[in-house]
Design a protein around this motif. Structure first.
Motif, PDB file in Angstrom:
ATOM      1  N   SER A 383     -47.692  25.341  42.352  1.00  0.00           N
ATOM      2  CA  SER A 383     -46.266  25.470  42.039  1.00  0.00           C
ATOM      3  C   SER A 383     -45.948  26.839  41.470  1.00  0.00           C
ATOM      4  O   SER A 383     -44.874  27.402  41.748  1.00  0.00           O
ATOM      5  CB  SER A 383     -45.848  24.372  41.052  1.00  0.00           C
ATOM      6  OG  SER A 383     -46.636  24.423  39.877  1.00  0.00           O
ATOM      7  N   GLN A 386     -45.817  29.208  44.406  1.00  0.00           N
ATOM      8  CA  GLN A 386     -44.588  28.984  45.163  1.00  0.00           C
ATOM      9  C   GLN A 386     -43.380  29.549  44.421  1.00  0.00           C
ATOM     10  O   GLN A 386     -42.460  30.103  45.035  1.00  0.00           O
ATOM     11  CB  GLN A 386     -44.412  27.485  45.423  1.00  0.00           C
ATOM     12  CG  GLN A 386     -45.400  26.928  46.429  1.00  0.00           C
ATOM     13  CD  GLN A 386     -45.313  25.420  46.545  1.00  0.00           C
ATOM     14  OE1 GLN A 386     -45.076  24.713  45.560  1.00  0.00           O
ATOM     15  NE2 GLN A 386     -45.501  24.910  47.744  1.00  0.00           N
ATOM     16  N   ARG A 387     -43.370  29.394  43.122  1.00  0.00           N
ATOM     17  CA  ARG A 387     -42.270  29.943  42.322  1.00  0.00           C
ATOM     18  C   ARG A 387     -42.197  31.463  42.475  1.00  0.00           C
ATOM     19  O   ARG A 387     -41.112  32.027  42.704  1.00  0.00           O
ATOM     20  CB  ARG A 387     -42.476  29.576  40.851  1.00  0.00           C
ATOM     21  CG  ARG A 387     -41.466  30.201  39.899  1.00  0.00           C
ATOM     22  CD  ARG A 387     -41.860  29.921  38.454  1.00  0.00           C
ATOM     23  NE  ARG A 387     -43.139  30.516  38.101  1.00  0.00           N
ATOM     24  CZ  ARG A 387     -43.293  31.781  37.719  1.00  0.00           C
ATOM     25  NH1 ARG A 387     -42.252  32.601  37.660  1.00  0.00           N
ATOM     26  NH2 ARG A 387     -44.492  32.239  37.398  1.00  0.00           N
ATOM     27  N   TYR A 390     -41.118  32.382  46.185  1.00  0.00           N
ATOM     28  CA  TYR A 390     -39.702  32.176  46.462  1.00  0.00           C
ATOM     29  C   TYR A 390     -38.841  33.162  45.697  1.00  0.00           C
ATOM     30  O   TYR A 390     -37.803  33.619  46.202  1.00  0.00           O
ATOM     31  CB  TYR A 390     -39.296  30.739  46.122  1.00  0.00           C
ATOM     32  CG  TYR A 390     -39.248  29.863  47.340  1.00  0.00           C
ATOM     33  CD1 TYR A 390     -40.421  29.354  47.896  1.00  0.00           C
ATOM     34  CD2 TYR A 390     -38.050  29.576  47.962  1.00  0.00           C
ATOM     35  CE1 TYR A 390     -40.387  28.566  49.032  1.00  0.00           C
ATOM     36  CE2 TYR A 390     -38.000  28.787  49.092  1.00  0.00           C
ATOM     37  CZ  TYR A 390     -39.176  28.293  49.629  1.00  0.00           C
ATOM     38  OH  TYR A 390     -39.130  27.533  50.764  1.00  0.00           O
ATOM     39  N   ARG A 432     -34.923  25.272  45.841  1.00  0.00           N
ATOM     40  CA  ARG A 432     -36.384  25.173  45.845  1.00  0.00           C
ATOM     41  C   ARG A 432     -36.990  25.988  44.716  1.00  0.00           C
ATOM     42  O   ARG A 432     -37.995  25.564  44.119  1.00  0.00           O
ATOM     43  CB  ARG A 432     -36.920  25.646  47.193  1.00  0.00           C
ATOM     44  CG  ARG A 432     -36.678  24.644  48.321  1.00  0.00           C
ATOM     45  CD  ARG A 432     -37.292  25.106  49.618  1.00  0.00           C
ATOM     46  NE  ARG A 432     -37.109  24.103  50.674  1.00  0.00           N
ATOM     47  CZ  ARG A 432     -37.487  24.259  51.931  1.00  0.00           C
ATOM     48  NH1 ARG A 432     -38.089  25.403  52.306  1.00  0.00           N
ATOM     49  NH2 ARG A 432     -37.282  23.304  52.821  1.00  0.00           N
ATOM     50  N   SER A 435     -36.784  23.874  41.709  1.00  0.00           N
ATOM     51  CA  SER A 435     -37.778  22.790  41.754  1.00  0.00           C
ATOM     52  C   SER A 435     -39.176  23.313  41.483  1.00  0.00           C
ATOM     53  O   SER A 435     -39.971  22.653  40.790  1.00  0.00           O
ATOM     54  CB  SER A 435     -37.725  22.078  43.116  1.00  0.00           C
ATOM     55  OG  SER A 435     -38.169  22.943  44.158  1.00  0.00           O
ATOM     56  N   TYR A 436     -39.497  24.507  41.988  1.00  0.00           N
ATOM     57  CA  TYR A 436     -40.814  25.078  41.724  1.00  0.00           C
ATOM     58  C   TYR A 436     -40.947  25.527  40.273  1.00  0.00           C
ATOM     59  O   TYR A 436     -42.024  25.415  39.674  1.00  0.00           O
ATOM     60  CB  TYR A 436     -41.078  26.250  42.668  1.00  0.00           C
ATOM     61  CG  TYR A 436     -41.222  25.837  44.121  1.00  0.00           C
ATOM     62  CD1 TYR A 436     -41.827  24.637  44.461  1.00  0.00           C
ATOM     63  CD2 TYR A 436     -40.748  26.656  45.148  1.00  0.00           C
ATOM     64  CE1 TYR A 436     -41.952  24.248  45.786  1.00  0.00           C
ATOM     65  CE2 TYR A 436     -40.875  26.273  46.477  1.00  0.00           C
ATOM     66  CZ  TYR A 436     -41.476  25.069  46.787  1.00  0.00           C
ATOM     67  OH  TYR A 436     -41.592  24.688  48.102  1.00  0.00           O
ATOM     68  N   GLN A 437     -39.861  26.032  39.697  1.00  0.00           N
ATOM     69  CA  GLN A 437     -39.900  26.390  38.278  1.00  0.00           C
ATOM     70  C   GLN A 437     -40.136  25.161  37.417  1.00  0.00           C
ATOM     71  O   GLN A 437     -40.947  25.196  36.480  1.00  0.00           O
ATOM     72  CB  GLN A 437     -38.583  27.074  37.878  1.00  0.00           C
ATOM     73  CG  GLN A 437     -38.433  28.482  38.412  1.00  0.00           C
ATOM     74  CD  GLN A 437     -37.062  29.058  38.100  1.00  0.00           C
ATOM     75  OE1 GLN A 437     -36.066  28.337  38.026  1.00  0.00           O
ATOM     76  NE2 GLN A 437     -36.999  30.373  37.912  1.00  0.00           N
ATOM     77  N   THR A 440     -43.695  23.981  37.838  1.00  0.00           N
ATOM     78  CA  THR A 440     -44.624  24.829  37.097  1.00  0.00           C
ATOM     79  C   THR A 440     -44.674  24.431  35.631  1.00  0.00           C
ATOM     80  O   THR A 440     -45.752  24.266  35.036  1.00  0.00           O
ATOM     81  CB  THR A 440     -44.215  26.303  37.221  1.00  0.00           C
ATOM     82  OG1 THR A 440     -44.223  26.684  38.600  1.00  0.00           O
ATOM     83  CG2 THR A 440     -45.171  27.201  36.456  1.00  0.00           C
TER      84      THR A 440
END
Length: 492
Positions: A383, A386-387, A390, A432, A435-437, A440
Motif C-alpha cells: 500500500s 501504491q500510495r 499514484y 485511489r 484509499s492507498y493512504q 498505509t
C-alpha cells in the motif's frame, strides 16, 4: 446429671494444634494494586505518555474530561477518551483482579476442623461426656508450591492480556479515526468532482445555446453531473457513518456527529523494521504470545499438583477427653487417606492432556502471530508503494490532463467524451490515492499492534514481576512434571 466443667489449662498439644492454621496461614495479598501497576508498566513503553491509565480507575459512564463532544477530535484525544469510557479494558482488569484473588486463595491453608461431643452415661459408671478435638489437614503444605505456581502463572497471563487489550483498543481507535478521515477526504473529493461536472454542464449549455454543441453532448454532461452528485451524497453518508463508528469505539455511541475531525492521511513515524526484526519482536515481545507461554507454565504446575494424588493425604489432630470418673486425657492422632480406589491416574492423565493442549495452543498462537505480522508487513509495503506511485506518476498527470482537456474543449479541439473521460480519470486517481493512504496508515497500525504495540521496544520477553511475597516455588516439587512432547522454546 451434671456435666463436668471444661478445663483446657495445661492442654499444650491441643492448643498448639489449634493454632497451626494461624501460624501457617497464607500471606499473599489479594489486593490487585501492584498487578494493575504492572499492566501500566507494560503499556506505557508501547503506547507512550499520551495514555493516562489513571482514568481507567474512574467510572466508564462519567463524561470524558478530554473532549466535550463537539470540539475538534484528533487521534490522540480519541484514544484518551476511549480509555476513559471503554468497558472492555475494565473487563480485562476485572479478570486480573479475579486471578489475583484466586492466587491469594491458593496460598491459604484449609481451615482446621473442631469436633465437640457431649455424652450421657448409660451404665452409671463410665462414659465420655465431654470431648473436644481439632484436626488440621497437612497435605496442603507440600502441595502449596504447585498450587501457587499455577495460579501465579494465571495471574501473569492476565496481566499480559490486560495490557494487550489496551494496545488493541489504541489500535482500533486510531484505525477508526483514520477511516473517518479517509471518508471525509473522499467526500470532499466527490463534492469537488460534482462541482466540476456542474461547471461542465454550464459550459456545454452555453455552447448548446450558441449552436456549437449537440443535444447529445448536453444530455451526456447532465448525466455525468447527476452521477457525480449522487456519489457525493453517498460519500457524505459514508463520512457520517465513519464518525458514528469513531463515537462507538471511544465509548460515546450516543454522541453527536457535529464535530470536526482533526488529522491527515500523511504517513509518519518513519520506515518499518525489516522482516527479521518484525518476526523477532512478534515471537518474543508480543503480549498474547507471552500470555500463552504463561498458560503452559500453569499447566505444568497443574501436572505436578496432579502427581501428588498418588500419595496419601495426611491430617493430624488432638482431642481432649474427660469422662464421668473425672479422668482426663489428651488423644493425639492422625488421619491418612489412602489412594486405593482413586489412585490419581485419571487426574494425572487429565492434567497431561491439558498440558499438551496448552503447549499446542502456545505453538499455534505464535505461528499465527508470525504469519499475520509477515503478511501485514507485506500489505504495508504494497500500500505504501501504491500510495507513492499514484501520488507521483498517476495523480499529477491525470490532473494536468483534465485541465488541458477543459481548455481544449472550450476551444473546440476535442469533443465532450474526451473531457468527461479526463475528469473521471482524475477523480478515480484521487480516490485511489486516498484509499492507498488509508491502507498505509491502517496497515502500519496493525503492524505495530501485532509486534506488541511499538517498533521501538526491545526484543525481550515482557517482564511481569514476581508476586509481592516470597512463595515456596523454589522448593523441589513432589512429582516432576511429565516430560514435554513439545518444547515451547523451539522455533515455530
Amino acid at each position: 446429671m451434671i456435666f463436668p466443667t471444661l478445663d483446657l489449662r495445661g492442654k499444650t498439644p491441643l492448643l498448639l494444634l489449634s493454632g497451626l492454621a494461624l501460624t501457617t496461614s497464607g500471606c499473599i495479598s489479594s489486593d490487585p494494586t501492584s498487578d494493575r501497576s504492572n499492566v501500566e508498566a507494560l503499556v506505557h513503553p508501547r503506547l507512550g505518555e499520551v495514555i493516562n491509565l489513571d482514568v481507567v480507575n474512574a467510572s466508564p459512564v462519567a463524561p470524558p474530561s478530554d473532549w466535550n463532544g463537539s470540539g475538534p477530535l484528533d487521534a490522540d484525544t480519541a484514544v484518551r477518551v476511549a480509555f476513559q469510557r471503554d468497558a472492555g479494558i475494565r473487563t480485562s482488569l476485572a479478570k486480573l483482579d479475579l486471578a489475583r484473588a484466586e492466587l491469594a486463595q491458593a496460598d491459604l491453608p484449609p481451615n482446621p476442623a473442631l469436633d465437640l461431643a457431649f455424652g450421657f452415661a448409660v451404665d452409671g459408671i463410665s462414659g465420655a461426656p465431654a470431648i473436644i478435638g481439632v484436626t488440621q489437614q497437612l497435605t496442603w503444605i507440600w502441595t502449596r508450591p504447585d498450587r501457587v505456581d499455577a495460579r501465579d502463572a494465571d495471574r501473569r497471563a492476565m496481566i499480559l492480556l490486560a495490557a494487550a487489550s489496551m494496545i488493541s483498543l489504541d489500535a482500533n481507535v486510531r484505525r477508526s479515526h483514520a477511516a473517518a478521515i479517509a471518508a471525509d477526504a473522499t467526500h470532499l473529493l466527490d463534492q469537488a468532482h460534482a462541482e466540476a461536472t456542474r461547471r461542465t454542464v454550464d459550459a456545454v449549455t452555453r455552447l448548446f445555446e450558441a449552436g456549437e454543441a449537440s443535444k447529445i453532448d448536453l444530455d451526456r454532461a447532465r448525466l455525468d453531473a447527476a452521477e457525480s452528485a449522487a456519489a457525493a451524497d453517498a460519500s457524505r453518508r459514508t463520512a457520517r457513518q465513519m464518525k458514528l463508528a469513531v463515537l462507538a469505539v471511544i465509548g460515546c455511541p450516543d454522541g453527536s456527529t457535529d464535530f470536526e475531525l482533526q488529522g491527515s492521511l500523511a504517513t509518519s513515524g518513519g520506515s518499518v523494521p525489516d522482516e527479521q526484526r518484525i518476526v523477532e519482536l512478534t515471537r518474543v515481545a508480543r503480549l498474547d504470545v507471552a500470555a500463552a507461554r504463561m498458560r503452559v507454565l500453569a499447566a505444568e504446575a497443574e501436572c505436578r499438583l496432579a502427581g501428588s494424588k498418588r500419595f496419601p493425604e495426611v491430617g493430624v489432630g488432638a482431642a481432649w477427653n474427660k469422662n464421668f470418673g473425672d479422668r482426663k486425657a489428651i488423644l493425639p492422632g492422625a488421619r491418612i487417606t489412602l489412594p486405593i480406589l482413586d489412585d490419581g491416574s485419571a487426574a494425572i492423565a487429565a492434567a497431561n492432556a491439558r498440558l499438551d493442549g496448552a503447549q499446542l495452543e502456545f505453538l499455534s498462537i505464535r505461528r499465527r502471530a508470525v504469519g499475520e505480522v509477515r503478511s501485514s508487513r507485506e500489505a504495508f509495503l504494497r500500500s505504501d508503494q501504491q500510495r507513492i506511485a499514484y501520488s507521483e506518476s498517476v495523480l499529477t498527470p491525470a490532473t494536468e490532463a483534465e485541465v488541458l482537456a477543459e481548455a481544449a474543449y472550450r476551444e473546440g479541439v476535442i469533443d465532450l467524451t474526451v473531457l468527461l473521460l479526463a475528469q473521471k480519470r482524475r477523480i478515480t486517481a484521487e480516490r485511489r490515492l486516498v484509499s492507498y493512504q488509508f491502507a498505509t496508515i491502517s496497515d502500519r497500525i496493525a503492524l505495530q499492534e501485532q509486534v506488541g504495540g511499538s517498533f521501538d521496544i526491545p526484543a525481550m520477553p515482557p517482564v511481569v514481576p514476581d508476586i509481592d511475597q516470597t512463595t515456596a516455588t523454589a522448593e523441589a516439587p513432589n512429582t516432576p512434571a511429565r516430560a514435554s512432547s513439545l518444547d515451547p522454546e523451539i522455533p515455530s
